[in-house]
Design an enzyme around this catalytic site. Sequence first.
Site, PDB file in Angstrom:
ATOM      1  N   LYS A   1       0.823  -1.206   0.000  1.00  8.22           N
ATOM      2  CA  LYS A   1       0.000   0.000   0.000  1.00  8.22           C
ATOM      3  C   LYS A   1       0.862   1.264   0.000  1.00  8.22           C
ATOM      4  CE  LYS A   1      -3.280   2.548   2.906  1.00  8.22           C
ATOM      5  NZ  LYS A   1      -2.426   3.768   2.919  1.00  8.22           N
TER       6      LYS A   1
ATOM      7  N   LEU B   1      -5.064  -0.193   7.207  1.00  5.14           N
ATOM      8  CA  LEU B   1      -4.046   0.803   7.518  1.00  5.14           C
ATOM      9  C   LEU B   1      -4.616   2.188   7.255  1.00  5.14           C
ATOM     10  CD1 LEU B   1      -0.835  -0.749   5.862  1.00  5.14           C
ATOM     11  CD2 LEU B   1      -1.440  -0.749   8.291  1.00  5.14           C
ATOM     12  N   ASP B   2      -4.122   3.188   8.000  1.00  4.34           N
ATOM     13  CA  ASP B   2      -4.526   4.567   7.766  1.00  4.34           C
ATOM     14  C   ASP B   2      -4.080   5.020   6.380  1.00  4.34           C
ATOM     15  OD1 ASP B   2      -5.526   4.640  10.327  1.00  4.34           O
ATOM     16  OD2 ASP B   2      -3.761   5.622  11.169  1.00  4.34           O
ATOM     17  N   ALA B   3      -4.690   6.105   5.896  1.00  6.49           N
ATOM     18  CA  ALA B   3      -4.366   6.619   4.566  1.00  6.49           C
ATOM     19  C   ALA B   3      -2.896   6.981   4.423  1.00  6.49           C
ATOM     20  CB  ALA B   3      -5.240   7.833   4.253  1.00  6.49           C
TER      21      ALA B   3
ATOM     22  N   HIS C   1      -5.412   3.509  15.846  1.00  9.94           N
ATOM     23  CA  HIS C   1      -4.199   4.335  15.815  1.00  9.94           C
ATOM     24  C   HIS C   1      -3.201   3.936  16.908  1.00  9.94           C
ATOM     25  CE1 HIS C   1      -6.413   7.906  13.657  1.00  9.94           C
ATOM     26  NE2 HIS C   1      -6.180   6.878  12.861  1.00  9.94           N
TER      27      HIS C   1
END
Length: 239
Positions: free
Chosen positions: A66, A100-102, A183
Amino acid sequence: MRLDRFVSKSTELTPQQVSDCIAQATVWVNGVAITDEATQVHENNLVQLNGQTLVPRPFRYLLLHKPQQTLCSNVDGVYPSVFSLMDIERPSELHIAGRLDADTTGLVLITDDGRWTFNITSPKYACYKTYRVNLAKPIKEDVAERFDNGIALQGEKGLTLPAKLEVISAQQVLLTLTEGKFHQVKRMFAAVGNKVVALHRQRIGAVELDVPESQWRYLTAEEISSFYTANSEDGSDVS
């Protein structure tokens, strides 16, 4: 697996067509017409549509590298979905096993096997995930011990589970967790007076990221089975 998903995975019908077929009592399970889409069906059940036996397509298991500014979602949002990077049939059937976060990069596992995903994401099975973390300030000497003992996160009851910290340089570390709180990595370092400036997941269980950014591949049979094998060692039921 839900009946509607079973029918979708066994045919080329749209979701609305599947719903219509079930509502019209044309889908039978073990000789009984079923009109509830949420009915659970299993591998040994006989599922038929208009008298024809349905056989679901094999499950798919993939990994993706990613990049930043992409979403772990099936649809685009503020940023494009990671699925926009993949030329693959029926992406709507797939989901991400551990988002996963951006702004976070790295290893993402993708599948349409819900039980397999549960083995990866459920705290019950303590699946290890390793992150490379770049920090705003040099790491303090006591952080590894504090992470190993568990720390308190704001808004959470109790301490985090033991986490392994390996120092690469003054401002870069490897962190291995078995949890996946919201997070969590960023909050753990904030709790010890530091800030994450870049976060990259490089390993989940026995699977290590080995493709260039934005590229993907299918998992090997050994990689797929590792999440069942590892989680069965204590005799737990993973079915």
